[in-house]
Design a protein around this motif. Structure first.
Motif, PDB file in Angstrom:
ATOM      1  N   PRO A 174       0.821  -1.113   0.535  1.00 20.87           N
ATOM      2  CA  PRO A 174      -0.031  -0.270   0.445  1.00 20.87           C
ATOM      3  C   PRO A 174       1.194   1.483  -0.484  1.00 20.87           C
ATOM      4  CG  PRO A 174      -0.279  -0.857   2.282  1.00 20.87           C
ATOM      5  CD  PRO A 174       0.959  -1.844   0.788  1.00 20.87           C
ATOM      6  N   PRO A 175       0.410   2.282  -0.566  1.00 21.49           N
ATOM      7  CA  PRO A 175       1.149   3.586  -0.019  1.00 21.49           C
ATOM      8  C   PRO A 175       2.221   3.922   0.650  1.00 21.49           C
ATOM      9  CG  PRO A 175      -0.937   3.961  -1.744  1.00 21.49           C
ATOM     10  CD  PRO A 175      -1.048   2.517  -0.492  1.00 21.49           C
ATOM     11  N   GLN A 176       2.450   3.988   0.919  1.00 20.95           N
ATOM     12  CA  GLN A 176       3.190   4.945   2.696  1.00 20.95           C
ATOM     13  C   GLN A 176       2.396   5.168   3.201  1.00 20.95           C
ATOM     14  OE1 GLN A 176       7.684   5.954   1.717  1.00 20.95           O
ATOM     15  NE2 GLN A 176       8.521   4.385   3.440  1.00 20.95           N
ATOM     16  N   LYS A 177       2.048   6.198   3.149  1.00 20.37           N
ATOM     17  CA  LYS A 177       1.681   7.268   4.214  1.00 20.37           C
ATOM     18  C   LYS A 177      -0.056   7.090   3.835  1.00 20.37           C
ATOM     19  CE  LYS A 177       5.214   9.903   5.003  1.00 20.37           C
ATOM     20  NZ  LYS A 177       5.483  11.691   4.743  1.00 20.37           N
ATOM     21  N   ILE A 178      -0.829   6.302   3.564  1.00 17.63           N
ATOM     22  CA  ILE A 178      -1.939   5.917   3.800  1.00 17.63           C
ATOM     23  C   ILE A 178      -2.798   6.262   4.519  1.00 17.63           C
ATOM     24  CG2 ILE A 178      -1.962   3.245   3.464  1.00 17.63           C
ATOM     25  CD1 ILE A 178      -4.028   3.342   1.188  1.00 17.63           C
ATOM     26  N   HIS A 179      -3.968   6.996   5.206  1.00 16.92           N
ATOM     27  CA  HIS A 179      -4.660   6.614   5.843  1.00 16.92           C
ATOM     28  C   HIS A 179      -5.551   5.985   6.439  1.00 16.92           C
ATOM     29  CE1 HIS A 179      -7.975   8.621   9.001  1.00 16.92           C
ATOM     30  NE2 HIS A 179      -6.700   9.122   9.203  1.00 16.92           N
ATOM     31  N   ARG A 180      -5.189   5.142   7.665  1.00 16.74           N
ATOM     32  CA  ARG A 180      -6.024   4.054   8.450  1.00 16.74           C
ATOM     33  C   ARG A 180      -7.288   3.821   7.751  1.00 16.74           C
ATOM     34  NH1 ARG A 180      -5.639   0.100  11.325  1.00 16.74           N
ATOM     35  NH2 ARG A 180      -7.956  -0.732  12.280  1.00 16.74           N
ATOM     36  N   SER A 181      -8.068   5.025   7.746  1.00 16.13           N
ATOM     37  CA  SER A 181      -9.548   5.291   7.135  1.00 16.13           C
ATOM     38  C   SER A 181      -9.428   4.673   5.512  1.00 16.13           C
ATOM     39  CB  SER A 181     -10.263   5.809   7.249  1.00 16.13           C
ATOM     40  OG  SER A 181     -10.191   6.945   6.787  1.00 16.13           O
ATOM     41  N   LEU A 182      -8.386   4.887   4.485  1.00 15.54           N
ATOM     42  CA  LEU A 182      -8.485   4.915   3.196  1.00 15.54           C
ATOM     43  C   LEU A 182      -7.744   3.185   2.959  1.00 15.54           C
ATOM     44  CD1 LEU A 182      -8.918   5.822   0.579  1.00 15.54           C
ATOM     45  CD2 LEU A 182      -6.718   7.230   0.289  1.00 15.54           C
ATOM     46  N   LEU A 183      -6.592   2.874   4.118  1.00 14.57           N
ATOM     47  CA  LEU A 183      -7.158   1.388   3.785  1.00 14.57           C
ATOM     48  C   LEU A 183      -7.960   0.849   3.948  1.00 14.57           C
ATOM     49  CD1 LEU A 183      -4.274  -0.142   3.539  1.00 14.57           C
ATOM     50  CD2 LEU A 183      -3.988  -0.170   5.922  1.00 14.57           C
ATOM     51  N   ILE A 184      -8.773   0.651   5.524  1.00 16.57           N
ATOM     52  CA  ILE A 184      -9.889  -0.326   4.984  1.00 16.57           C
ATOM     53  C   ILE A 184     -10.583   0.243   4.228  1.00 16.57           C
ATOM     54  CG2 ILE A 184     -11.401  -0.601   6.502  1.00 16.57           C
ATOM     55  CD1 ILE A 184     -10.096   0.482   9.097  1.00 16.57           C
ATOM     56  N   ALA A 185     -10.885   1.515   3.721  1.00 14.69           N
ATOM     57  CA  ALA A 185     -11.778   1.574   2.756  1.00 14.69           C
ATOM     58  C   ALA A 185     -11.494   0.484   0.856  1.00 14.69           C
ATOM     59  CB  ALA A 185     -12.452   2.561   2.351  1.00 14.69           C
ATOM     60  N   ALA A 186     -10.115   0.828   1.204  1.00 16.12           N
ATOM     61  CA  ALA A 186      -9.981   0.341  -0.379  1.00 16.12           C
ATOM     62  C   ALA A 186      -9.756  -1.384   0.093  1.00 16.12           C
ATOM     63  CB  ALA A 186      -8.166   0.546  -0.336  1.00 16.12           C
ATOM     64  N   VAL A 187      -9.740  -1.762   1.190  1.00 14.28           N
ATOM     65  CA  VAL A 187      -9.225  -3.876   1.178  1.00 14.28           C
ATOM     66  C   VAL A 187     -10.738  -3.556   1.362  1.00 14.28           C
ATOM     67  CG1 VAL A 187      -8.804  -4.977   2.916  1.00 14.28           C
ATOM     68  CG2 VAL A 187      -7.510  -3.350   2.444  1.00 14.28           C
ATOM     69  N   ALA A 188     -11.691  -2.949   2.058  1.00 12.35           N
ATOM     70  CA  ALA A 188     -13.095  -3.475   1.734  1.00 12.35           C
ATOM     71  C   ALA A 188     -13.632  -3.886   0.536  1.00 12.35           C
ATOM     72  CB  ALA A 188     -13.861  -2.202   2.589  1.00 12.35           C
ATOM     73  N   HIS A 189     -13.298  -2.713  -0.271  1.00 14.63           N
ATOM     74  CA  HIS A 189     -13.526  -2.760  -1.784  1.00 14.63           C
ATOM     75  C   HIS A 189     -13.448  -3.523  -2.671  1.00 14.63           C
ATOM     76  CE1 HIS A 189     -14.478  -1.010  -5.652  1.00 14.63           C
ATOM     77  NE2 HIS A 189     -13.645  -1.255  -6.171  1.00 14.63           N
ATOM     78  N   ARG A 190     -12.249  -3.549  -2.599  1.00 21.40           N
ATOM     79  CA  ARG A 190     -11.290  -4.936  -2.905  1.00 21.40           C
ATOM     80  C   ARG A 190     -12.373  -6.153  -3.024  1.00 21.40           C
ATOM     81  NH1 ARG A 190      -7.207  -5.917  -7.048  1.00 21.40           N
ATOM     82  NH2 ARG A 190      -8.166  -3.462  -7.611  1.00 21.40           N
TER      83      ARG A 190
END
Length: 161
Positions: free
Chosen positions: A42-58
């Motif tokens: 994942p991008p190095q400085k990704i915000h946790r909420s965006l990380l969760i959303a992207a993982v959930a989306h996939r």
């Protein structure tokens, strides 16, 4: 219940539980999940909420299917077409749809104004704007959208919408 339906229900329940569990996972677990789902770090400085959303989306795409490529292509063409009308992101219409009834208590009286296609209907009379109606009610100059609560005082004073 058919066997196919039962399998679908079980998959749906499993996915729902896995999606809920994302919130409780640590950052390292989420980054590992990203890596397994996307095949990259994942991008190095990704915000946790965006990380969760992207993982959930996939996860949902994998379980339920993604958009057809033809639909994705059509959406991208529409998004990139300058002729596709869309309001600017900072534009919020302060004008409610025709037929909307705005209610405001003032001076111990409840006032109702109905939005028309070409004005405002108030006390059996048509007015050009909400500000005109606010002036009739209060006896002084007011921003109509501010008076009827369509715009906050802060927005009024800072010029934002």
């Amino acid at each position: 219940m058919t066997m196919r339906r039962m399998v679908s229900d079980v998959k749906s329940e499993k996915l729902t539980k896995e999606l809920k569990d994302l919130e409780t996972q640590g950052d390292d677990e989420l980054k590992n999940r990203w890596n397994s789902l996307y095949g990259t770090k994942p991008p190095q400085k990704i915000h946790r909420s965006l990380l969760i959303a992207a993982v959930a989306h996939r996860m949902q795409e994998n379980a339920l299917g993604a958009l057809k490529s033809s639909i994705r292509r059509h959406l991208m063409q529409a998004a990139n077409n300058p002729a596709t009308s869309r309001p600017s992101p900072d534009h919020l219409s302060l004008r409610p749809r025709a037929g909307t009834v705005l209610v405001r208590d003032w001076g111990g009286v409840t006032h109702q104004a109905k939005v028309l296609e070409d004005g405002i209907f108030f006390r059996s009379k048509r007015y050009k704007s909400l500000s005109e109606v606010a002036r009739v009610i209060t006896g002084s100059r007011w921003s109509g959208p501010l008076f009827f609560g369509l715009k906050s005082f802060k927005e009024q004073n800072h010029g934002t919408r």
